[in-house]
Write an enzyme that holds these catalytic residues in place. Structure first.
Site, PDB file in Angstrom:
ATOM      1  N   ASP A 364      -3.463  35.316 -16.606  1.00 22.43           N
ATOM      2  CA  ASP A 364      -3.266  34.148 -17.482  1.00 22.43           C
ATOM      3  C   ASP A 364      -1.805  33.694 -17.430  1.00 22.43           C
ATOM      4  O   ASP A 364      -1.499  32.511 -17.394  1.00 22.43           O
ATOM      5  CB  ASP A 364      -3.548  34.492 -18.955  1.00 22.43           C
ATOM      6  CG  ASP A 364      -4.927  35.073 -19.179  1.00 22.43           C
ATOM      7  OD1 ASP A 364      -5.463  35.699 -18.252  1.00 22.43           O
ATOM      8  OD2 ASP A 364      -5.446  34.925 -20.299  1.00 22.43           O
ATOM      9  N   GLU A 492     -15.969  35.237 -14.423  1.00 20.99           N
ATOM     10  CA  GLU A 492     -16.437  36.605 -14.715  1.00 20.99           C
ATOM     11  C   GLU A 492     -17.932  36.676 -14.991  1.00 20.99           C
ATOM     12  O   GLU A 492     -18.437  37.721 -15.378  1.00 20.99           O
ATOM     13  CB  GLU A 492     -15.639  37.178 -15.888  1.00 20.99           C
ATOM     14  CG  GLU A 492     -14.188  37.418 -15.506  1.00 20.99           C
ATOM     15  CD  GLU A 492     -13.328  37.910 -16.650  1.00 20.99           C
ATOM     16  OE1 GLU A 492     -13.736  37.716 -17.820  1.00 20.99           O
ATOM     17  OE2 GLU A 492     -12.252  38.461 -16.379  1.00 20.99           O
TER      18      GLU A 492
END
Ligand code: G6P
Ligand code: MG
Length: 988
Positions: A364, A492
């Site tokens: 991130d 994911e």
């Protein structure tokens, strides 16, 4: 994603204001009103001990570790968890009024206001409260966590008994009875510990100060928290200290005269053995003692100055939407508060506002947050990259555990060890290596910091390149392409697959950059090249391998859809049953076993679409559009990292409204608690990507190799968007309005940028203004049936072939093959006639159709232009409006030549480069891109239904020749109505 889009804070450009005390809002406000300085993070709970949710205090990088207990362990699994710790609460100040505790849920609140002032970096609370026994007390508390003093926070607590004399007690405490939050079934919240982790060691009480030292249970890290207190009042008071297990207090008992002002200034310092090995108690005590000498005002003005500089560089001004302005500044402020600035820490996924994701650093930071710092606070960006270099040794060890060479950065970590217990969405996300390098490259290209590259960057770059080569293989079954198997990409909801396109593309770039820098270093600084290669024992032959792997990298393009497949198996899976999924079952990860999710086409967040943004220069607009159109409906947005990327991708392909809708989900995600979990901390990546969405989305910036490209367009509700960037030491301002954009170079040497494909030089201290108003800038013509009547010749040629094949052919069927390529047209005819031929036979048939067609067009001359076309072409020319031809006909070049209009045409699309023909917009997008004209300023003219569809889906204004083309924006009988003035009239 559910949209709980209700704002609880009134619109204000620089403040987040809470106007009433609402107990329901306590959990969420502890995050919203949290303060931090990149090291200390203080929850937004009150100074008194009533009315709280969690009462958190974190120190960036300060954690406890425990072995991870696996039901079934396997070799190489992450061994220990690391969890950020809730540490000693230093901000407690309890107030008693004639022995009654000040508590917002008792007595009467006569006035209440709390505000986060982002210009001054202060949290201010003003309350007028009447105690149960009737005393009116006015309280004003200001809290600051100092940006300039990493270890320090301060509170100014002013109180007045307004109507009567009162006995007041102010009890200022340090409280070590703190725990981490307990985890429920949501994996995003974090994990609790059994029992007390902070073991009390020492308490020192000294006049108006106190110090507590703790040690962590397993890791034996030391933590020291000190406080100093200073009371300023004309009233008589006494002071005493008190100590209990895990608590230390300094107590002021004051005979408060009516209306007398009483101000308690409190200074709090934190030091840990991870910061320093010196005498921590001395350091902390010294810090608060010095602070007390300087006084609260000194620190308030330090804070103001710091933020002044920060906003000068970082602010983005949006005119026309105060809610967005507020959300944006809130996000940037929190980013600043979250970023570790010591080179030893980074930016946790929840900032320093919660235990969600255990205080870990993920990708991130590099992909979603770092661009903001690179362009606005390069020094902080460097510190964040230094952190990665600091953990490089551990990354080398991890690569070794994973049986690879080079370095593998951990998917999630605090100190560098892999701590992800779920490898399919952890270690398998190898892309983090390339993400870090991607961000580093952006930093080097933008800042020009070659010292960093030489000192640390190149080593990280070479070790990650080494890793990719050792991870992948040239697979015979894949045409001997270089494949990366068993990996997980950013999405994911798909795990452990072969050739994730994002990973392969990012690894390719990682390898290419390594080759480039190796060559550059060797040439420009052979000494450094020798030092680095010597240190990591790098062989020249390895660099050749990087090159080969990059060149041979397998990138899975699916011809049928004309899109990049997310991975080798993605397109062979069943599409998730979206209509059958109840709204409450989102996010899917909380309602379905991973295997259920993995075996479907469903995304948590953009994957291919993200790659196409990050490496935009590798793809055509048509590809970007097809991929967005394919993947976006499959994207749940269950990740907070989702909407920003969807917004940027939509903005680029001209879906401005969609871009705006996604943007709104990012811009106020935490302020409006859109995901319903802000009480567990902010979404740092989403905050970073608000900046991304504005700069890369609406301002349309792209940056490749240090060069900036802009293609701005504001969403409907905004009037103006203005921001600054620091590029290679220059200060550049971009000011976008509806009609024009102004580029100003405030400082630094002359600079050239690319505005919509045109190189634009900006001189120091000067402005360049460019018109971006909506107007017709290009007309893109179909050829057959629009410019000349060759559509009729195509008809005759197909008719002749159909007769020969005994396939019924009429005008109606002809309509359906208009605009369609030769072979596709034949396939339609054969299907219609129920005939089947081999590919070779079909080739013979199309050749014979073409022979006949060619005999028909051989006599075409200038006079065969359809009515009004000649005049229109000339008028367009005269007005400087660009002209392109977008026909899939392989005879187009010849027809144009015979018509003698070559000189009037700026660009003709070569049909052989078109991957997907009409109704796909590709051919029109290619024309517009080549002419550097935004799609909305283009007009497309067509005589076929597929053509009109293509134009519309390209986001252009469509003109239909033939009244049957009802979907066209302007449909006309024939070209006799086609004049420039008519066009302008209908376009407006
Ligand atoms: C245009 C025409 C079609 C034709 C196609 C291929 O789109 O509208 O009718 O089939 O071009 O033309 P070609 O000249 O290559 O056969
Ligand atoms: Mg046509």
């Amino acid at each position: 994603m559910k949209n709980r889009n209700i704002s609880h804070y009134p619109p204000d450009e620089w403040k987040i204001i809470e106007e009433i005390f609402n107990p329901d809002m306590i959990p969420r406000n502890e995050t919203i009103f949290a303060l931090g300085n990149g090291y200390i993070g203080m929850g937004g709970d009150y100074e008194e001990t009533s009315n709280f949710f969690h009462r958190s205090t974190y120190l960036n990088g300060f954690y406890e570790s425990e072995p991870i207990i696996y039901g079934e362990a396997a070799y190489g699994y992450a061994e220990n968890r690391q969890t950020i710790l809730n540490v000693t609460n230093g901000r407690i100040i309890e107030l008693f009024v004639d022995n009654e505790p000040f508590d917002l849920s008792t007595g009467t609140i006569l006035r209440y206001k709390r505000s986060l002032d982002m210009k001054n970096g202060q949290l201010i609370r003003e309350v007028l409260w009447q105690s149960p026994s009737g005393k009116r007390i006015e309280i004003r508390v200001i809290r600051i966590v100092l940006f300039n003093y990493k270890h320090l926070a301060a509170v100014s607590y002013s109180v007045r008994s307004t109507d009567k004399d009162a006995e007041l007690i102010l009890k200022s405490c340090l409280d070590g009875n703190v725990r981490n939050q307990s985890r429920d079934s949501d994996p995003r919240i974090g994990t609790s510990f059994d029992g007390q982790i902070l073991k009390h060691q020492t308490t020192i009480l000294d006049g108006t100060g106190a110090t507590i030292r703790h040690v962590t249970k397993n890791t034996h890290f030391n933590l020291v928290c000190s406080m100093e207190n200073q009371l300023a009042t004309r009233c008589h008071y006494t002071v005493k200290t008190e100590q209990s297990e895990n608590q230390a207090a300094v107590i002021f008992s004051i005979d408060a005269g009516k209306g007398e002002k009483i101000e308690l200034s409190k200074y709090i310092a934190y030091y840990t053995s991870l910061d320093d090995h010196d005498d921590l108690i001395f350091l902390a005590q010294d810090e608060v003692r010095l602070a007390k000498e300087r006084g609260f005002q000194y620190f308030a003005s330090c804070q103001h100055q710091f933020l002044n500089t920060f906003w000068e560089k970082s602010d983005i001004h949006i005119e026309g939407d105060i809610a967005v302005q507020q959300g944006l500044r809130f996000n940037l402020f929190h980013l600043l508060q979250s970023a570790g600035m010591d080179g030893k820490t980074s930016i946790p996924a929840k900032g320093l506002t919660g235990e969600g994701y255990e205080g870990h650093y993920f990708w991130d930071t590099e992909i979603y947050v770092l661009p903001f710092f690179i362009y606005c606070n390069p020094h902080t960006a460097r510190k964040i990259l230094e952190y990665r270099y600091r953990i490089l040794d551990k990354a080398r060890q991890r690569a070794c555990i994973m049986s690879q060479k080079g370095a593998l950065f951990p998917w999630r970590t605090i100190t560098g060890e892999e701590t992800s217990a779920y490898y399919p969405a952890g270690t398998a996300q190898y892309h983090i290596n390339a993400d870090i390098i991607y961000a580093m490259r952006k930093y080097i290209d933008t800042v020009g910091d070659l010292d960093f590259l030489k000192a640390s960057g190149a080593e990280m770059l070479f070790e990650t390149a080494r890793f990719w080569v050792s991870l992948g293989d040239f697979i015979p079954g894949k045409d001997n392409r270089f494949c990366l198997n068993c990996v997980t990409g950013p999405d994911e909801y798909t795990a452990v697959v072969n050739n994730n396109t994002y990973t392969n593309l990012m690894a390719k770039e990682n390898l290419e950059y390594a080759v480039k820098i190796a060559a550059w270093l060797k040439k420009n600084d052979p000494g450094e090249f020798k030092r680095i290669t010597g240190k990591i024992e790098l062989l020249e032959s390895e660099i050749d391998e990087w090159k080969k792997a990059a060149e041979g990298m397998f990138i899975h393009f699916d011809k049928e859809h004309g899109i990049y497949a997310q991975d080798d198996s993605f397109l062979t899976k069943a599409v998730w049953d979206f209509p059958g999924t109840p709204e409450d079952n989102y996010p899917l990860l909380l309602h379905y076993h991973p295997l259920v999710i993995y075996r479907h086409q469903v995304l948590k967040q953009p994957d291919v679409v993200l790659a196409m943004f990050l490496q935009g220069n590798r793809f055509s607009t048509a590809e970007k559009k097809r991929c967005f159109d394919y993947y976006d409906p499959l994207t749940t947005g269950d990740s907070s990292l989702s909407p920003c990327i969807q917004s940027i991708a939509a903005a680029e392909i001209g879906y401005t409204e969609i871009a705006y809708d996604y943007f709104m989900k990012t811009a106020r995600m935490d302020l409006d608690d859109i995901n319903g979990n802000v009480k567990y901390g902010v979404h740092t990546a989403a905050m970073g990507s608000t900046w991304l969405s504005l700069v890369y989305g609406f301002a349309g910036m792209r940056d490749y190799e240090g060069r900036l490209y802009f293609n701005p367009r504001l969403p409907e509700p905004w009037k103006r968007l203005r921001f600054r960037l620091i590029v290679q030491g220059r200060s550049l301002e971009i000011d976008i309005g509806k009609e024009s954009v102004v580029y100003t170079l405030h400082s630094g040497p002359d600079f050239s940028i690319t505005h919509r494909g045109t190189e634009t030089l900006i001189s120091t201290g000067k402005q360049v203004k460019v018109d971006i108003s909506p107007k017709i800038e290009a007309v893109i013509f179909d050829l057959d049936g629009v410019i000349t009547d060759t559509a009729e010749y195509h008809y005759q040629a197909w008719k002749k072939l159909s007769d020969m094949l005994k396939i019924p052919f009429d005008r109606k069927l002809n309509e359906s093959i208009k605009g369609v390529s030769r072979m596709d047209s034949l396939n339609i005819l054969l299907k219609h006639g129920g005939k089947v031929f081999s590919n070779e036979e079909k080739q013979v048939l199309t050749d014979s159709k073409n022979e006949y067609y060619k005999s028909l067009i051989k006599d075409i001359t200038h006079g065969d232009l359809l009515p009004c076309i000649d005049a229109l072409l000339k008028d367009l020319r005269a007005e400087g409006i660009k002209i392109a031809v977008a026909s899939v006909s392989l005879n187009a070049e010849e027809v144009i030549k015979r018509l003698q209009i070559e000189d009037l045409i700026d660009f003709r699309v070569d049909p052989s480069v078109v991957v997907k023909t009409k109704p796909d917009p590709e051919i029109f997008l290619i024309a517009a891109d080549k002419l550097n004209i935004p799609y909305r300023n283009c007009v497309g003219i067509e005589d076929a239904e597929v053509g009109i569809k293509a134009i519309k889906s390209a986001g252009m204004f469509s003109v239909g020749i033939g009244k049957q083309l009802k979907d066209a924006d302007w449909s006309i009988k024939d070209t006799t109505e086609l004049t420039l003035s008519g066009l302008k009239e209908h376009w407006a």
